[in-house]
Design an enzyme around this catalytic site. Structure first.
Site, mmCIF file in Angstrom:
data_model
loop_
_atom_site.group_PDB
_atom_site.id
_atom_site.type_symbol
_atom_site.label_atom_id
_atom_site.label_comp_id
_atom_site.label_asym_id
_atom_site.label_seq_id
_atom_site.Cartn_x
_atom_site.Cartn_y
_atom_site.Cartn_z
ATOM 1 N N LYS A 39 34.863 22.173 -18.253
ATOM 2 C CA LYS A 39 35.073 22.981 -19.170
ATOM 3 C C LYS A 39 34.925 24.343 -19.009
ATOM 4 O O LYS A 39 35.618 25.528 -19.415
ATOM 5 C CB LYS A 39 35.117 22.385 -20.648
ATOM 6 C CG LYS A 39 35.730 21.290 -21.051
ATOM 7 C CD LYS A 39 35.669 20.711 -22.273
ATOM 8 C CE LYS A 39 36.299 19.253 -22.557
ATOM 9 N NZ LYS A 39 35.496 18.340 -21.703
ATOM 10 N N CYS A 58 35.893 12.612 -26.142
ATOM 11 C CA CYS A 58 36.806 11.492 -25.462
ATOM 12 C C CYS A 58 36.659 10.204 -25.949
ATOM 13 O O CYS A 58 36.841 9.246 -25.180
ATOM 14 C CB CYS A 58 36.122 11.794 -24.026
ATOM 15 S SG CYS A 58 34.160 11.398 -23.528
#
Length: 306
Positions: free
Chosen positions: A117, A237
């Site tokens: 990210k 997640c």
């Protein structure tokens, strides 16, 4: 409704636990661009994962996917040479797109390892200051190595690496950042699912109960670190409501200085490629893995500090 939706969080367990049907997206590195690579991807049936009607899509953010599984080869590290692409779960770019980083903004990636990210944020914009934090020593070294293999000098000098406890950053760096990403440790990290030994697995099951509390503390810290008007994105997640909506609701109920931010337009714009859980609120989304679209699980929520 947003594209195809399913009511209950019951994705095919096999998609999660059967690595052959995992799909990888290919995030191109704008700092070592190769038109040859884009041609190869086209020939192999890849297409851009994200296209125009997105509220925020920097021209240089290029990510390719294809419907069929099958692994594109990972690149070996070559000293002195930047890598051309990063393999990742396509849904892990959604928190980055939701964050909407602009040039010159000061950005904190609170739990930054393994670094996908962070690399994606740097494909989007040139932050003023970019602070990458990772508490775990081993993961922190891995993070630094990863970023160094994608980001050239002198840009790498804009990045500060730290190994602080994320729960303390708000007190150490109050009201310092325009944008904060909290990609929180969660119970479904794939590295957890495939833990190497039974002691590790048992320990993790015990820690699972502590996770919502840790996530809440990380968020509170992130809010302190934002200056008023700044925004944060929370992602995990996992499909666990206790670690997703519940944590966000607790923050919204206990911090009078934060407001939810509507991200439903982003979700609508990517509903071709991702399947979302129905019935979520406008400031959140949950990507459900499906065959042929084995992205996720990925929960994303956006908040703004008043």
């Amino acid at each position: 409704g947003l594209g195809e939706q399913r009511r209950g969080p019951a994705p095919q367990r096999d998609v999660l636990t059967y690595p052959l049907c995992w799909q990888y997206a290919i995030l191109l590195n704008k700092f070592s661009q190769s038109s040859e690579l884009e041609n190869t991807l086209g020939v192999k049936g890849y297409h851009p994962a994200f296209q125009r009607p997105l509220p925020y899509l920097p021209a240089l953010l290029k990510c390719y996917i294809r419907r069929t599984p099958g692994r594109f080869p990972a690149q070996k590290h070559q000293p002195g040479k930047l890598k051309e692409y990063y393999l990742l779960n396509a849904s892990s770019l959604l928190p980055v797109l939701a964050l909407e980083v602009k040039d010159g903004e000061d950005v904190l990636d609170l739990c930054a390892a393994p670094g996908g990210k962070s690399i994606a944020i740097l494909q989007c914009a040139y932050p003023g200051q970019f602070h990458c934090n990772e508490y775990d020593d081993l993961r922190s070294r891995w993070l630094k190595q990863t970023i160094e293999s994608f980001i050239p000098y002198p840009l790498i000098n804009l990045i500060t690496f730290s190994k602080l406890d994320g729960r303390q950053i708000g007190n150490l760096k109050p009201e310092l950042y325009d944008k904060v990403l909290v990609d929180a440790p969660c119970s479904n990290d794939r590295s957890w699912l495939f833990s190497s030994n039974i002691q590790q697995a048992t320990l993790r099951l015990m820690q699972r109960k502590e996770l919502p509390s840790l996530q809440f503390q990380l968020l509170r810290s992130a809010i302190k670190a934002l200056h008023p008007g700044g925004s944060l994105v929370y992602s995990t997640c996992t499909l666990s409501r206790a670690e997703n909506s519940d944590v966000i609701n607790l923050i919204l109920n206990s911090c009078s200085n934060v407001m939810p931010v509507d991200i439903s337009e982003m979700a609508r714009a990517v509903s071709q490629e991702f399947t979302f859980l129905g019935g979520t609120q406008q400031h959140e989304l949950l990507v459900l893995p499906e065959k042929g679209r084995a992205w996720g699980p990925m929960y994303v929520a956006k908040l703004k500090k008043m």
